[in-house]
Every structure is written in C-alpha cells, then in structure tokens.
Write an enzyme that holds these catalytic residues in place. Structure first.
Site, PDB file in Angstrom:
ATOM      1  NE  ARG A 146     -34.551  -7.573  19.974  1.00  0.00           N
ATOM      2  CZ  ARG A 146     -33.915  -6.433  19.751  1.00  0.00           C
ATOM      3  NH1 ARG A 146     -32.840  -6.143  20.441  1.00  0.00           N
ATOM      4  NH2 ARG A 146     -34.370  -5.574  18.855  1.00  0.00           N
ATOM      5  CD  GLU A 173     -30.958   3.646  18.842  1.00  0.00           C
ATOM      6  OE1 GLU A 173     -31.305   2.540  19.289  1.00  0.00           O
ATOM      7  OE2 GLU A 173     -29.777   4.004  18.749  1.00  0.00           O
TER       8      GLU A 173
END
Ligand SMILES: O=P(O)(O)OC[C@H]1O[C@H](OP(=O)(O)OP(=O)(O)O)[C@H](O)[C@@H]1O
Ligand SMILES: Nc1ncnc2[nH]cnc12
Length: 230
Positions: free
Chosen positions: A117, A154
């Site tokens: 991204r 994460e």
C-alpha cells in the site's frame, strides 16, 4: 479562501471602489493600501486560522473515507481499509497533497514505499516533490541484487527487500506506507535505507494505530501521520 469571505473586507470594498474609481489596482491591493496595519495583522491571523480549519476539515474527510472491517484478516484485528479512500478522488488527492506540502522544501531525494500500500501513496508524492521512488518489496519480487530485512507483524512475520544501487549514501529519504501498527515494517524499511548510508528524514503514514505503540520502534526517526485508526 478569498479575502472577501471576511465580512470587514467585503464591507470595505464598496466605499473603496467609489473613492478610487480611476485606480485600476486589483481590489485586494487597493484594500491593503487603505487598511490600517492592525487590521492587516488581524487579516493575517484570520487567514492562518482559515487555513488551519481547512486542513482539519480535509483530514476529517480523509478519516471518514477509510473503512474499518472488524476481524480481518483474523479475529481481533480492526482492519483499516484504504481502498475506500482511493474511491474518493478529493480525499485521496488531499492525502497526497498534505504529504507533498510537508516534504516539498526538505531536499528529499528518495521516497521509499513499502509494498503493497506504500506503492499507492509513494509515487505521486515522489513525482510532486521531484524525488526518485524506491519500492521496498516482499521477498523474491525484485529481479536484481537485493538486501533484505525480516520483521514481525500484528498478524505474522515477513521480510522486505531493496535493490542494491537504488539508494546512495548521499540520499535524503522518507519512507511512506498506508499504516503503522506495531512499527515492525517501517523499522525494517528504515534499516534497509540506513544500511546503504542514506539519511532517513522521516516516516510518513496515512493511519497510525497508536495503541500498538509502533512509533516507539522507530527510535529517533520522526513519524508523521494524517489520522489515528481505532
Ligand atoms: O506496523 P506493522 O505492524 O509492521 O504493520 C503495518 C504494515 O501492515 C500492512 O501491510 P501488510 O504487511 O498487511 O502487507 P500488504 O500491504 O501487502 O497487505 C500495512 O500496509 C503496513 O505495511
Ligand atoms: N489493523 C490493520 N489494518 C490494516 N492494515 C494493517 N496492517 C497491520 N495492522 C493493520
């Protein structure tokens, strides 16, 4: 924001026009000749205030264009989906513009974008500030000689790679990504750039998840973000 959005300037405009019918000066210039300096100072403050309100409004629009999807890609993750920001050209353009405004005059020579991204926001920023864009890619995607850094996410572990020779020791770099969560990705990106001797001026993201304290992983490298995610 036009000067005539301010009521005292609008009220001043009509008498000035009748007082100076033969003066062919533009009205803002005419007003500046007639205005006492205290009024000019007030006008300066008002202009700054309007710019700051306008910036807050743009950031609020950016924040509201980001969709949050609970439990993606696994339970407990509140996924910040920037694809909905990309569907809104005004919000997308404003996000790029806010970064460009910040970095335009900082002699940045490299914008490094993190796959995937960071590849969306990095190139338009690089083009606007006249810097080269350097893609930091997932493993085995770059065809040339690479250096790599592993990091924890994460939700998992990963590695990013950079082409040898893309960045020089004289380069001043910023690292761009859509989001900082635990900070592992950006820290790995900073390490890649520093390993080849570049100066990393700042990391920049559209979204920060402050609860995950990712910015603490960046040490002395400043982090600039537009919005906080939940
Ligand atoms: O701060 P961190 O905990 O390191 O996480 C942030 C990174 O996670 C996301 O990418 P992801 O690894 O999901 O890859 P993708 O962009 O290819 O989907 C995001 O775009 C950041 O690059
Ligand atoms: N919560 C999240 N939303 C989107 N991308 C992420 N990358 C890591 N955590 C994320």
């Amino acid at each position: 924001m036009s000067s005539f959005s301010f009521p005292f300037l609008r009220n001043l405009a009509l008498p000035l026009r009748s007082l100076s019918p033969r003066l062919s000066l533009p009205l803002p210039r005419l007003i500046s000749l007639y205005l006492p300096s205290s009024r000019l100072r007030f006008h300066g403050v008002s202009t700054r205030l309007m710019a700051s309100l306008e910036r807050k409004h743009r950031i609020a629009e950016i924040a509201s264009s980001i969709r949050v999807i609970p439990d993606f890609p696994k339970p407990g993750v509140m996924f910040q989906d920037i694809t909905t920001l990309l569907l809104d050209p005004k919000a997308f353009g404003d996000a790029v513009e806010l970064f460009v405004e910040r970095y335009r005059d900082q002699r940045i020579s490299v914008v490094a974008g993190v796959e995937a991204r960071g590849f969306i926001f990095g190139p338009p920023i690089a083009l606007a500030i006249g810097a080269k864009f350097v893609p930091l890619r997932k493993p085995k995607k770059l065809p040339g000689e690479v250096i790599s850094e592993e990091y924890l996410l994460e939700y998992g572990a990963d590695k990013i790679e950079m082409h040898v020779g893309a960045v020089q020791p004289t380069d001043r770099a910023i690292v761009i990504d859509d989001l900082i969560a635990t900070g592992g990705t950006l820290r790995a990106a900073v390490k890649l750039l520093e390993r080849v001797g570049a100066e990393v001026v700042e990391c920049a993201c559209v979204i920060e998840l402050p609860e995950l304290k990712g910015r603490e992983k960046l040490g002395d490298i400043p982090l600039f973000v537009l919005v906080n995610g939940a």
